[in-house]
Scaffold this motif. Structure first.
Motif, PDB file in Angstrom:
ATOM      1  N   TYR A   1      10.283  -1.665   6.594  1.00 14.56           N
ATOM      2  CA  TYR A   1       9.121  -2.501   6.306  1.00 14.56           C
ATOM      3  C   TYR A   1       8.337  -1.933   5.136  1.00 14.56           C
ATOM      4  O   TYR A   1       8.506  -0.774   4.758  1.00 14.56           O
ATOM      5  CB  TYR A   1       8.220  -2.628   7.547  1.00 14.56           C
ATOM      6  CG  TYR A   1       7.623  -1.316   8.000  1.00 14.56           C
ATOM      7  CD1 TYR A   1       6.368  -0.908   7.546  1.00 14.56           C
ATOM      8  CD2 TYR A   1       8.313  -0.473   8.864  1.00 14.56           C
ATOM      9  CE1 TYR A   1       5.829   0.302   7.949  1.00 14.56           C
ATOM     10  CE2 TYR A   1       7.776   0.719   9.274  1.00 14.56           C
ATOM     11  CZ  TYR A   1       6.528   1.111   8.811  1.00 14.56           C
ATOM     12  OH  TYR A   1       6.001   2.308   9.204  1.00 14.56           O
ATOM     13  N   VAL A   2       7.486  -2.781   4.589  1.00 15.78           N
ATOM     14  CA  VAL A   2       6.594  -2.404   3.500  1.00 15.78           C
ATOM     15  C   VAL A   2       5.172  -2.613   4.001  1.00 15.78           C
ATOM     16  O   VAL A   2       4.781  -3.744   4.299  1.00 15.78           O
ATOM     17  CB  VAL A   2       6.849  -3.272   2.242  1.00 15.78           C
ATOM     18  CG1 VAL A   2       5.865  -2.908   1.133  1.00 15.78           C
ATOM     19  CG2 VAL A   2       8.289  -3.122   1.770  1.00 15.78           C
ATOM     20  N   PRO A   3       4.367  -1.545   4.107  1.00 11.44           N
ATOM     21  CA  PRO A   3       2.972  -1.729   4.502  1.00 11.44           C
ATOM     22  C   PRO A   3       2.226  -2.478   3.395  1.00 11.44           C
ATOM     23  O   PRO A   3       2.349  -2.146   2.210  1.00 11.44           O
ATOM     24  CB  PRO A   3       2.426  -0.311   4.659  1.00 11.44           C
ATOM     25  CG  PRO A   3       3.587   0.605   4.553  1.00 11.44           C
ATOM     26  CD  PRO A   3       4.707  -0.137   3.904  1.00 11.44           C
TER      27      PRO A   3
ATOM     28  N   THR B   1       0.827  -1.207   0.000  1.00  7.81           N
ATOM     29  CA  THR B   1       0.000   0.000   0.000  1.00  7.81           C
ATOM     30  C   THR B   1       0.862   1.259   0.000  1.00  7.81           C
ATOM     31  O   THR B   1       0.341   2.361  -0.134  1.00  7.81           O
ATOM     32  CB  THR B   1      -0.940   0.027   1.232  1.00  7.81           C
ATOM     33  OG1 THR B   1      -0.162  -0.063   2.417  1.00  7.81           O
ATOM     34  CG2 THR B   1      -1.931  -1.139   1.169  1.00  7.81           C
ATOM     35  N   ALA B   2       2.167   1.091   0.157  1.00  7.55           N
ATOM     36  CA  ALA B   2       3.124   2.195   0.123  1.00  7.55           C
ATOM     37  C   ALA B   2       4.504   1.594  -0.106  1.00  7.55           C
ATOM     38  O   ALA B   2       4.666   0.370  -0.054  1.00  7.55           O
ATOM     39  CB  ALA B   2       3.096   2.986   1.431  1.00  7.55           C
ATOM     40  N   GLY B   3       5.465   2.465  -0.353  1.00 10.08           N
ATOM     41  CA  GLY B   3       6.839   2.008  -0.527  1.00 10.08           C
ATOM     42  C   GLY B   3       7.475   1.664   0.816  1.00 10.08           C
ATOM     43  O   GLY B   3       6.836   1.698   1.865  1.00 10.08           O
ATOM     44  N   VAL B   4       8.767   1.365   0.762  1.00  2.02           N
ATOM     45  CA  VAL B   4       9.508   0.993   1.968  1.00  2.02           C
ATOM     46  C   VAL B   4       9.482   2.152   2.964  1.00  2.02           C
ATOM     47  O   VAL B   4       9.697   3.308   2.603  1.00  2.02           O
ATOM     48  CB  VAL B   4      10.968   0.624   1.623  1.00  2.02           C
ATOM     49  CG1 VAL B   4      11.776   0.337   2.878  1.00  2.02           C
ATOM     50  CG2 VAL B   4      11.006  -0.568   0.684  1.00  2.02           C
ATOM     51  N   GLN B   5       9.196   1.807   4.212  1.00  2.00           N
ATOM     52  CA  GLN B   5       9.158   2.761   5.320  1.00  2.00           C
ATOM     53  C   GLN B   5      10.267   2.375   6.307  1.00  2.00           C
ATOM     54  O   GLN B   5      10.718   1.231   6.311  1.00  2.00           O
ATOM     55  CB  GLN B   5       7.816   2.677   6.047  1.00  2.00           C
ATOM     56  CG  GLN B   5       6.598   2.709   5.162  1.00  2.00           C
ATOM     57  CD  GLN B   5       6.290   4.079   4.613  1.00  2.00           C
ATOM     58  OE1 GLN B   5       6.194   5.031   5.382  1.00  2.00           O
ATOM     59  NE2 GLN B   5       6.171   4.202   3.310  1.00  2.00           N
ATOM     60  N   GLN B   6      10.644   3.315   7.145  1.00  2.84           N
ATOM     61  CA  GLN B   6      11.574   2.993   8.225  1.00  2.84           C
ATOM     62  C   GLN B   6      11.130   3.737   9.474  1.00  2.84           C
ATOM     63  O   GLN B   6      10.849   4.929   9.431  1.00  2.84           O
ATOM     64  CB  GLN B   6      13.015   3.365   7.878  1.00  2.84           C
ATOM     65  CG  GLN B   6      13.969   2.917   8.976  1.00  2.84           C
ATOM     66  CD  GLN B   6      15.407   2.809   8.522  1.00  2.84           C
ATOM     67  OE1 GLN B   6      15.680   2.615   7.354  1.00  2.84           O
ATOM     68  NE2 GLN B   6      16.319   2.918   9.454  1.00  2.84           N
TER      69      GLN B   6
END
Length: 163
Positions: free
Chosen positions: A147-149, A136-141
């Motif tokens: 993580y990837v949602p 649902t979005a790109g890579v987050q930190q």
């Protein structure tokens, strides 16, 4: 060996903590970073025992049956109603369908009208995609964790399908 899926108990807390702890390199950029410590502390045996005692969570274990009792192969935890909190499989058990077996055992406990969410490690994105999740979005930190949602849409309503 035969795998079995069963609800986790308080007696499993140490084995679950050890399994997850052995896999942190897949989802924590730097385990020694101060920002990651609060997150990593959620994988202690005491924290896992607390989670297992909390009625807001449903936790399942996959174990291999052998002559000396079961060996933990994987764990799945749902934070009710619809967030996949943990899905970890021991590296020696990868590519044996353990994640899928855990997921299929969980499915009857899900509300079919609700989407299921997960914050996947980058490593596990293909596994979740095979289970029907999409990013649902790109890579987050956050807190040293990458993580990837992802989300799995609600199950189709069989009553709404034209015949």
């Amino acid at each position: 060996m035969l795998e079995s899926i069963r609800p986790a108990t308080a007696a499993d807390a140490g084995a679950i903590a050890a399994l997850i702890g052995s896999l942190t390199h897949y989802f924590v950029a730097d385990g020694s970073a101060p920002a990651a410590q609060p997150f990593l502390s959620t994988f202690s045996p005491a924290a896992i025992a607390g989670l297992l005692a909390d009625g807001d969570y449903l936790c399942l274990c996959a174990e291999e049956q052998g002559q000396k009792g079961g060996q933990l192969l994987g764990v799945l935890t749902l934070h009710r109603p619809a967030h996949l909190h943990h899905l970890f499989v021991a590296p020696a058990a990868h590519r044996r369908g353990i994640a899928r077996q855990l997921w299929q055992t969980l499915e009857p406990h899900l509300d079919p009208a609700m989407p299921v969410t997960v914050n996947s490690s980058e490593y596990a994105v293909p596994v979740y995609q095979r289970l029907g999740f999409a990013a649902t979005a790109g890579v987050q930190q956050r807190n040293g964790v990458r993580y990837v949602p992802m989300q799995r849409p609600p199950f189709p309503n069989p009553a709404a399908t034209p015949k």
